[in-house]
Design an enzyme around this catalytic site. Structure first.
Site, mmCIF file in Angstrom:
data_model
loop_
_atom_site.group_PDB
_atom_site.id
_atom_site.type_symbol
_atom_site.label_atom_id
_atom_site.label_comp_id
_atom_site.label_asym_id
_atom_site.label_seq_id
_atom_site.Cartn_x
_atom_site.Cartn_y
_atom_site.Cartn_z
ATOM 1 N N GLU A 39 16.179 36.717 10.735
ATOM 2 C CA GLU A 39 17.465 36.917 11.405
ATOM 3 C C GLU A 39 18.611 36.987 10.399
ATOM 4 O O GLU A 39 19.472 37.865 10.487
ATOM 5 C CB GLU A 39 17.744 35.764 12.397
ATOM 6 C CG GLU A 39 16.698 35.605 13.478
ATOM 7 C CD GLU A 39 15.613 34.599 13.146
ATOM 8 O OE1 GLU A 39 15.164 33.891 14.067
ATOM 9 O OE2 GLU A 39 15.190 34.517 11.966
ATOM 10 N N HIS B 133 15.434 33.649 6.424
ATOM 11 C CA HIS B 133 14.795 33.936 7.710
ATOM 12 C C HIS B 133 15.070 35.389 8.079
ATOM 13 O O HIS B 133 16.083 35.972 7.667
ATOM 14 C CB HIS B 133 15.352 33.026 8.806
ATOM 15 C CG HIS B 133 14.925 31.598 8.684
ATOM 16 N ND1 HIS B 133 15.021 30.711 9.723
ATOM 17 C CD2 HIS B 133 14.394 30.897 7.642
ATOM 18 C CE1 HIS B 133 14.581 29.523 9.338
ATOM 19 N NE2 HIS B 133 14.200 29.617 8.077
ATOM 20 N N CYS C 220 19.898 29.983 12.189
ATOM 21 C CA CYS C 220 20.055 31.384 12.589
ATOM 22 C C CYS C 220 20.982 31.510 13.793
ATOM 23 O O CYS C 220 21.764 32.459 13.882
ATOM 24 C CB CYS C 220 18.695 31.996 12.871
ATOM 25 S SG CYS C 220 17.667 32.107 11.385
ATOM 26 N N CYS D 73 16.161 29.561 15.162
ATOM 27 C CA CYS D 73 16.426 28.150 14.880
ATOM 28 C C CYS D 73 17.937 27.897 14.878
ATOM 29 O O CYS D 73 18.735 28.812 15.036
ATOM 30 C CB CYS D 73 15.826 27.768 13.528
ATOM 31 S SG CYS D 73 16.676 28.525 12.117
#
Length: 158
Positions: free
Chosen positions: A48, A46, A79, A76
């Site tokens: 992040e 991801h 993260c 999410c």
């Protein structure tokens, strides 16, 4: 946040879900990243996570004290956990993510007193732009889904 939106556009160009993240310390940009889950065949890639990893390597420490992460969409749970473990001071995000968001939508880990670190959170920054980018991306993909081999198959849409 504009840099994060630019990164999200790069993700979209690569066929990734358009999420971008920028890690900042003071006035210095430490890292810029976008989703690369499909590209890397890695469910943890991801924006992040990639921004945190690059920032940690740059400063030589996994603790990202006094940093701020700007991300186009609410992070999410995975993260969120990474942000907490890294001791990021502040999170700024654009649009809420009602299905997976861990900072106000589905959960709010920033207010959980059981955790040993809580970060400041600001939401809604350039939210319309971030949300429009996500909506247009999924609107184009609706009805078909491409798997990692490039094969296209029909997708059931509720």
């Amino acid at each position: 946040m504009r840099l994060a939106l630019q990164a999200a556009l790069k993700a979209e160009e690569a066929g990734e879900v358009p999420v971008g993240a920028v890690l900042v310390k003071g006035n210095e940009v430490l890292s810029i990243a976008h989703n690369e889950v499909i590209t890397r065949l890695d469910p943890t890639a991801h924006a992040e996570i990639l921004a945190l990893q690059a920032g940690a390597k740059l400063i030589g420490n996994y603790r990202l004290l006094d940093t701020e992460l700007y991300v186009t969409i609410e992070p999410c749970l995975m993260c969120a956990g990474a942000l907490i473990h890294a001791r990021v001071k502040r999170l700024v995000f654009g649009a809420h993510e009602p299905k997976m968001g861990a900072f106000g939508s589905l959960y709010d880990l920033s207010k959980d007193e059981r955790l040993n670190h809580r970060l400041e959170v600001e939401s809604g920054v350039l939210a319309q732009e971030a949300q429009a980018l996500m909506q247009s991306f999924f609107k184009r993909r609706r009805g078909t889904e491409e798997d990692v081999t490039g094969a296209t198959r029909n997708r059931l849409v509720p």
